[in-house]
Design an enzyme around this catalytic site. Sequence first.
Site, short mmCIF file in Angstrom:
data_model
loop_
_atom_site.label_atom_id
_atom_site.label_comp_id
_atom_site.label_asym_id
_atom_site.label_seq_id
_atom_site.Cartn_x
_atom_site.Cartn_y
_atom_site.Cartn_z
N THR A 1 58.42 -3.35 27.86
CA THR A 1 57.06 -3.88 27.96
C THR A 1 57.11 -5.40 28.04
N CYS B 1 62.23 -3.46 13.08
CA CYS B 1 61.13 -3.94 13.92
C CYS B 1 60.25 -2.77 14.36
N LEU C 1 33.30 15.62 29.79
CA LEU C 1 32.74 14.80 30.87
C LEU C 1 32.77 15.51 32.24
N GLU D 1 58.28 4.05 21.06
CA GLU D 1 58.36 3.82 19.61
C GLU D 1 58.76 5.09 18.86
N ASP E 1 59.04 14.18 18.95
CA ASP E 1 60.17 14.97 18.42
C ASP E 1 60.97 14.15 17.40
N PHE F 1 69.34 15.34 13.86
CA PHE F 1 69.47 14.54 15.09
C PHE F 1 70.76 14.82 15.83
P1 TGC Z 1 70.87 5.80 11.05
O1 TGC Z 1 72.33 6.07 11.05
O2 TGC Z 1 69.95 6.66 10.28
O3 TGC Z 1 70.60 4.28 10.61
C1 TGC Z 1 71.30 3.20 11.16
C2 TGC Z 1 70.97 1.96 10.34
O4 TGC Z 1 69.57 1.68 10.45
C3 TGC Z 1 68.92 1.82 9.17
N1 TGC Z 1 67.64 2.48 9.43
C4 TGC Z 1 66.46 1.84 9.33
N2 TGC Z 1 66.18 0.59 8.95
C5 TGC Z 1 64.89 0.23 8.97
N3 TGC Z 1 63.90 1.08 9.34
C6 TGC Z 1 64.16 2.33 9.74
N4 TGC Z 1 63.16 3.14 10.12
C7 TGC Z 1 65.48 2.78 9.74
N5 TGC Z 1 66.10 3.93 10.09
C8 TGC Z 1 67.41 3.74 9.87
C9 TGC Z 1 69.87 2.65 8.31
O5 TGC Z 1 69.71 2.38 6.96
C10 TGC Z 1 71.22 2.16 8.82
O6 TGC Z 1 71.42 0.87 8.29
P2 TGC Z 1 72.91 0.31 8.00
O7 TGC Z 1 72.69 -1.03 7.40
O8 TGC Z 1 73.53 1.31 7.08
O9 TGC Z 1 73.62 0.24 9.32
O10 TGC Z 1 70.39 5.75 12.57
P3 TGC Z 1 70.50 6.88 13.68
O11 TGC Z 1 71.37 6.35 14.77
O12 TGC Z 1 70.86 8.21 13.07
O13 TGC Z 1 69.00 6.88 14.25
C11 TGC Z 1 67.93 7.34 13.55
C12 TGC Z 1 66.71 7.48 14.51
C13 TGC Z 1 66.91 8.63 15.49
C14 TGC Z 1 65.50 7.78 13.64
C15 TGC Z 1 66.51 6.17 15.30
O14 TGC Z 1 67.53 5.95 16.19
C16 TGC Z 1 65.21 6.14 16.07
O15 TGC Z 1 64.19 5.78 15.51
N6 TGC Z 1 65.22 6.47 17.41
C17 TGC Z 1 64.05 6.30 18.25
C18 TGC Z 1 64.25 5.07 19.14
C19 TGC Z 1 62.97 4.34 19.37
O16 TGC Z 1 61.96 4.55 18.73
N7 TGC Z 1 62.98 3.43 20.32
C20 TGC Z 1 61.85 2.57 20.54
C21 TGC Z 1 62.20 1.42 21.46
S1 TGC Z 1 61.05 0.08 21.41
C22 TGC Z 1 59.67 0.68 22.13
O17 TGC Z 1 59.53 1.80 22.44
C23 TGC Z 1 58.59 -0.30 22.31
S2 TGC Z 1 57.15 0.33 23.04
C24 TGC Z 1 56.10 -0.84 22.44
C25 TGC Z 1 54.82 -0.96 23.07
O18 TGC Z 1 54.71 -1.18 24.31
O19 TGC Z 1 53.85 -0.91 22.30
P1 FAD Z 2 65.04 10.56 25.75
O1 FAD Z 2 65.54 9.97 24.49
O2 FAD Z 2 66.02 10.86 26.82
O3 FAD Z 2 64.26 11.90 25.39
C1 FAD Z 2 63.95 12.93 26.34
C2 FAD Z 2 63.39 14.12 25.56
O4 FAD Z 2 64.41 14.62 24.68
C3 FAD Z 2 62.19 13.76 24.67
O5 FAD Z 2 61.27 14.81 24.69
C4 FAD Z 2 62.83 13.61 23.29
O6 FAD Z 2 61.88 13.87 22.25
C5 FAD Z 2 63.89 14.69 23.34
N1 FAD Z 2 64.99 14.44 22.40
C6 FAD Z 2 65.86 13.39 22.38
N2 FAD Z 2 66.69 13.50 21.32
C7 FAD Z 2 66.34 14.62 20.66
C8 FAD Z 2 66.82 15.27 19.48
N3 FAD Z 2 67.82 14.78 18.73
N4 FAD Z 2 66.22 16.43 19.10
C9 FAD Z 2 65.19 16.95 19.82
N5 FAD Z 2 64.70 16.38 20.93
C10 FAD Z 2 65.27 15.24 21.35
N6 FAD Z 2 61.74 0.46 24.85
C11 FAD Z 2 62.10 -0.76 24.41
O7 FAD Z 2 63.19 -0.97 23.93
N7 FAD Z 2 61.21 -1.81 24.52
C12 FAD Z 2 59.97 -1.66 25.05
O8 FAD Z 2 59.21 -2.64 25.11
C13 FAD Z 2 59.59 -0.37 25.53
N8 FAD Z 2 58.36 -0.20 26.12
C14 FAD Z 2 58.08 1.01 26.71
C15 FAD Z 2 56.92 1.13 27.46
C16 FAD Z 2 56.63 2.33 28.11
C17 FAD Z 2 55.41 2.45 28.94
C18 FAD Z 2 57.50 3.44 27.95
C19 FAD Z 2 57.19 4.75 28.62
C20 FAD Z 2 58.64 3.32 27.19
C21 FAD Z 2 58.96 2.10 26.58
N9 FAD Z 2 60.15 1.92 25.87
C22 FAD Z 2 60.52 0.69 25.41
C23 FAD Z 2 61.14 3.00 25.82
C24 FAD Z 2 60.81 4.10 24.82
O9 FAD Z 2 61.03 3.68 23.53
C25 FAD Z 2 61.67 5.32 25.19
O10 FAD Z 2 61.13 5.88 26.38
C26 FAD Z 2 61.69 6.35 24.08
O11 FAD Z 2 62.36 5.88 22.95
C27 FAD Z 2 62.34 7.68 24.53
O12 FAD Z 2 63.56 7.44 25.17
P2 FAD Z 2 63.85 8.12 26.62
O13 FAD Z 2 62.70 7.84 27.48
O14 FAD Z 2 65.19 7.70 27.04
O15 FAD Z 2 63.83 9.68 26.34
#
Ligand code: TGC
Ligand code: FAD
Length: 397
Positions: free
Chosen positions: A175, A251, A351, A376, A380, A396
């Site tokens: 983003t 974050c 609507l 974010e 799932d 996971f």
């Molecule tokens: P895990 O092994 O559990 O942890 C690794 C390290 O991280 C720490 N930790 C956390 N710390 C702070 N807050 C949390 N929620 C934390 N969860 C874990 C943990 O203590 C450990 O620390 P250390 O010091 O021991 O190294 O991590 P994992 O690899 O098993 O992953 C856990 C999982 C799956 C929950 C995590 O990877 C996850 O949340 N995945 C989803 C990825 C995601 O949300 N991506 C978002 C990208 S940004 C985005 O989408 C912006 S869109 C914004 C917009 O446009 O509004």
């Molecule tokens: P994948 O991780 O490949 O997932 C595909 C499917 O598999 C999903 O249904 C998921 O739930 C499922 N899946 C994955 N792992 C598992 C599991 N262990 N068990 C069960 N199901 C599972 N990212 C940034 O870093 N910064 C940004 O600013 C940002 N902005 C975004 C803005 C938009 C409009 C969009 C669409 C995405 C943005 N993202 C950003 C990325 C976003 O965080 C990812 O799309 C999201 O984390 C999912 O990753 P992926 O798309 O690779 O899907």
Amino acid sequence: MSSPTATRPPLKPLDLMNVDALLSDEERAMRDAVRSFVRDRVLPDVGDWFEQATAPKELFPELGRLGVLGMHLEGYGCAGASATAYGLACLELEAGDSGVRSMVSVQGSLAMFAIWRWGSEEQKQEWLPRMAAGEAIGCFGLTEPDSGSDPSSMRTTARRDGGDWVLNGQKMWITNGSIADVAVVWARCTDDERVRGFVVPTATPGFSAPEIHKKMSLRASVTSELVLDDVRLPESAALPEVQSLKGPLSCLNEARYGIVWGAIGAARACFESALDYAGTRIQFGKPIASFQIQQQKLATMALEVNRGTLLALQLGRLKDQGLLHPEQVSMGKLGNVNAALDVARTARQVLGGNGITLEYPVIRHMNNLESVVTYEGTADVHALVIGQALTGISAFR
Ligand code: TGC
Ligand code: FAD
């Protein structure tokens, strides 16, 4: 004993649970200021922005003056507001459009928070005041083409070269990427395999941010790739205070918290539109609001909006007391975004044919929420975070 009713306030259809009464004067003032901003600066044009896939970059300095960029952070030109006030701002912004709330979330909760929480004093002084004012735009690069839900699999590398760092790799779905002045990029260090964050001015040679097109969601928001091709940075570009995935995940807690509130803003806008439409659309000689099936839909939508607001408020109060757990944020994000999607889909049906046009806000919110439920942390991922909290077992891997 009957309860006293003399001072009971009248029911408000858009706030049946009277959440308003649970807010402080300051919180209401912030909410009202953001609501007015959205009414004046977002709602008149957002349908066109969405149709033309244009992000309103010019809003940044205005959002800075409104005081919402990094508003929950202390110092460096940030407002130092409560988490609850920040949540209310997110709700009102997303009642306008998820893309506008995204601009604010990414700026304040991701890019600014990363620098504020994990940066050096020099990095904070250099970037935070300008970012709070909306004079510099930030983005946050965590996701990669092959590394989404599992950021631990990231391939972007940071290699030490003398006193410098050299970054190589690709980020995806970022983003604000193409309009950013600064990118917070997460990379794996080649010497010790640790994840580190880097503050990358986007004018640095080797950095590019091609925009992603053909989106059917978040069209009033810029989404980009980040390409890092031998991006050379000084040692001082690394965030010094964290060297693990905890950095980016901390974050995400902040931004996810804002989404807990924001999603309910989108839901409220859809509910409001459906309620208004049902009262004026005449079929079979009556407003459609007089049919039981439509009233049931309206009641369900009202329930979801009120329940989601109360959930968000409880998380806000916990956060303000320093008691909030990431798992509770996961409950809020999962519950409120799913609820908002249900409300949007139901409102769209109320609507009828008008529900598919941008003359009304509903299908825009409905499409946007498909991104909100994915970014974010997907639904799932949040279900599995909650599952782990309940069972003690990680599902996971
Ligand atoms: P895990 O092994 O559990 O942890 C690794 C390290 O991280 C720490 N930790 C956390 N710390 C702070 N807050 C949390 N929620 C934390 N969860 C874990 C943990 O203590 C450990 O620390 P250390 O010091 O021991 O190294 O991590 P994992 O690899 O098993 O992953 C856990 C999982 C799956 C929950 C995590 O990877 C996850 O949340 N995945 C989803 C990825 C995601 O949300 N991506 C978002 C990208 S940004 C985005 O989408 C912006 S869109 C914004 C917009 O446009 O509004
Ligand atoms: P994948 O991780 O490949 O997932 C595909 C499917 O598999 C999903 O249904 C998921 O739930 C499922 N899946 C994955 N792992 C598992 C599991 N262990 N068990 C069960 N199901 C599972 N990212 C940034 O870093 N910064 C940004 O600013 C940002 N902005 C975004 C803005 C938009 C409009 C969009 C669409 C995405 C943005 N993202 C950003 C990325 C976003 O965080 C990812 O799309 C999201 O984390 C999912 O990753 P992926 O798309 O690779 O899907």
